[in-house]
Scaffold this active site. Structure first.
Site, PDB file in Angstrom:
ATOM      1  CG  ASP A   1      39.538  29.924  51.455  1.00 19.45           C
ATOM      2  OD1 ASP A   1      39.738  29.183  50.477  1.00 19.45           O
ATOM      3  OD2 ASP A   1      40.333  30.026  52.404  1.00 19.45           O
TER       4      ASP A   1
ATOM      5  CG  ASP B   1      42.080  28.907  47.729  1.00 20.99           C
ATOM      6  OD1 ASP B   1      42.985  28.782  48.580  1.00 20.99           O
ATOM      7  OD2 ASP B   1      40.890  29.106  48.028  1.00 20.99           O
TER       8      ASP B   1
ATOM      9  CB  THR C   1      40.487  23.748  52.864  1.00 19.80           C
ATOM     10  OG1 THR C   1      39.744  24.821  52.251  1.00 19.80           O
ATOM     11  CG2 THR C   1      41.964  23.992  52.600  1.00 19.80           C
ATOM     12  CB  THR C   2      35.269  23.360  51.839  1.00 19.94           C
ATOM     13  OG1 THR C   2      35.645  24.714  52.103  1.00 19.94           O
ATOM     14  CG2 THR C   2      33.848  23.131  52.304  1.00 19.94           C
TER      15      THR C   2
END
Length: 555
Positions: free
Chosen positions: A73, A402, A106-107
């Site tokens: 994550d 998430d 996010t990544t």
């Protein structure tokens, strides 16, 4: 390893020079500042790039106490990394913004930002001014959001199958893939329970979903409750362990005479007075319990203490009690059961009580918990996450969080897009065409932006073990033939229709990722001077003595 060039800004006059900075100040400006900022930000992006996608790799994070976190994550990795660099922290803020606004991606946001900076560095080498690059990037970002809106597919509020596919897409590759069929319906049901507003404007309050974590069981034993899970056991062993058709009193009052504040001393002249005082205290406690009993409550939950004698009286009345409950849990309990939180027991009536079908103390792993479930029309619910080990359970928790954010975004916006890099390929193609109409040097920046977006399908292919160049060519070819739904199936390397494959993402995840990545990039490009004050150093003993001698001589 970054090297910061150090020099002093000076003013030349009559052959002499003077610095405007104190000794020890570090300054980097111009091209050196741009390159330093870009290299630092790209280091952060490269760190988590390998975690992107269902077949991305995990990172092991070990803190100073030796506690281990294993995750892919992006937000967790960046949050736990020990980074003390202002530019790197700006990249971490991109992930935080993405997590808060969209719940997932996010990544993706950080990787796009890193690639945008890489392309910007190439333009700087071509003597394109940073302001021109920043303007072109902003134009490309705005155009990208327009294109995404036009590509998005509408979904209905009751389209649970699509919502489940979004949840499963979010979970894929996060270490909980084997349980996604079990977890997806739980997430969708929980979110639809706490949604509020009319069909025209819906709001999902994710804070009203309590996520509790306990290791020691299989992931598929994760449970959903229309009520609240409290990490507390009943106050007294003689109290009932299970109460059906519970009428619940929520109080913010201590059932404890000794806890009341006193501003005076009490003196006794003989033992009879002490016995009378004790009887008076006992009578006050009995009055408190009678208020609860007369209201019809058979479960009482308090944020404050319940002393031993009060516990005994409650147990005699067959009333179950929990004490020292967190304020946040009390608020969720009020929303779940419909009870009012009381601050004065004399005001407690039957109308203030909440309802739950079952209130039960259960043993989960090695701990006792109390589950309040089967509430009527609850506006707060719970998910009890299980995992074989602590690390597994924590990874499941991150995946569920998430999913709650991603599916919540889809419920609020009711617009989705295909995943698998399909959207990025389409955006890149359309931005290339848009750049031709813009012209000027901004055209180069927009084209660079378009090329940077291709880092997502490229990284997906690379992390899955496929040739990134061949994959990119195949995706572009299939995109031209069959449309923007064509993305990469990371399990066999084939280009397929992502909607048909069930790989679906919320529109907001893509929009926020592009928006936040472009903003941090333009901000960094506008920085042409980095000035860092030197740290104050403690003088050595010899320096102290020398200073004292100088002062004495002056006197």
């Amino acid at each position: 390893i970054l090297h910061m060039g150090v020099f002093q800004t000076t003013v030349q006059k009559n052959g002499s020079s003077s610095s405007i900075f104190a000794e020890g100040v570090q300054r980097t400006s111009g091209k050196d500042a741009h390159r330093m900022n870009i290299v630092t930000a790209r280091l952060v992006a490269e760190t988590i790039k390998t975690t992107l996608g269902p077949r991305g790799m995990d990172k092991m994070l070990v803190d100073s106490l030796g506690d281990v976190t294993i995750t892919n994550d992006g937000a967790t990795i960046l949050r736990e990394m020990d980074i003390d660099h202002p530019i790197a922290n700006m990249m971490i803020n991109v992930a935080r913004t993405q997590e808060i606004a969209a719940g997932d991606g996010t990544t993706t946001a950080v990787v796009i930002a890193g690639e945008l900076l890489k392309k910007a560095e190439e333009l700087l080498d071509q003597r394109i001014h940073p302001t021109i690059i920043a303007n072109g990037y902003q134009m490309a970002a705005e155009k990208s959001k327009e294109i995404l809106d036009s590509l998005a597919m509408d979904i209905a509020l009751d389209d649970e199958e699509t919502l489940k596919k979004i949840a499963m897409t979010t979970m894929t590759g996060k270490g909980v893939e084997k349980a996604k069929e079990h977890l997806a319906p739980i997430i969708v049901t929980a979110l639809k329970t706490v949604i509020s507003g009319e069909n025209g404007s819906l709001t999902v309050n994710g804070e009203q979903i309590k996520v509790a974590v306990k290791e020691g069981a299989n992931i598929n034993e994760t449970e959903y409750f229309e009520g609240i899970v409290i990490d507390k056991e009943k106050a007294h062993h003689s109290m009932p362990q299970r109460v059906e058709n519970a009428r619940i009193a929520l109080i913010n009052v201590p059932l404890d005479i000794s806890s009341k504040e006193a501003t005076s001393q009490i003196r006794f002249s003989d033992p009879s007075q002490l016995r009378a005082f004790a009887e008076e205290q006992k009578g006050m406690l009995q009055d408190m319990i009678s208020y609860i009993k007369n209201s019809g409550a058979n479960v009482v939950i308090s944020t404050r203490n319940i002393d031993d004698l009060a516990q005994y009286y409650l147990a005699k009345e067959n009333i179950m009690a929990l004490r020292r409950i967190k304020k946040s849990d009390m608020e969720k309990l009020a929303r779940a059961t419909g009870a009012n939180i009381i601050v004065n027991l004399e005001d407690l009536t039957e109308a203030d009580l909440g309802f739950a079908g079952i209130v039960e103390e259960v043993k989960v792993a090695d701990d006792f918990m109390t589950i309040i479930k089967e509430c009527r029309n609850p506006k707060a619910v719970s998910i009890l996450i299980r995992g074989e080990t602590k690390q597994v359970a924590e990874e499941v928790e991150r995946a569920v969080e998430d999913c709650l954010g991603a599916v919540g975004s889809a419920l609020e916006d009711r617009k989705v897009l295909p995943g698998g890099g399909a959207v990025e390929i389409e955006l890149s193609k359309r931005l290339q065409n848009y750049a031709k109409y813009v012209g000027g040097r901004e055209q180069l920046a927009i084209e660079a932006f378009a090329e940077a977006l291709e880092v997502i399908p490229t990284a997906l292919a690379e992390n899955a073990g496929f040739d990134p160049i061949d994959t990119l060519i195949a995706m572009k070819t299939q995109n031209e033939k069959y449309g923007f739904q064509m993305g990469l199936d990371v399990y066999d390397g084939q280009v397929k229709n992502m909607y048909n494959l069930g790989v679906i993402e919320p529109l907001r995840v893509k929009k926020v990722a592009i928006d936040s990545a472009s903003q941090v990039t333009t901000m960094l490009l506008r920085i042409d001077d980095v000035i860092a004050a030197a740290r104050l150093k403690k003088p050595t003993p010899d320096q102290v003595l020398a200073a004292q001698s100088t002062n004495q001589g002056a006197q």
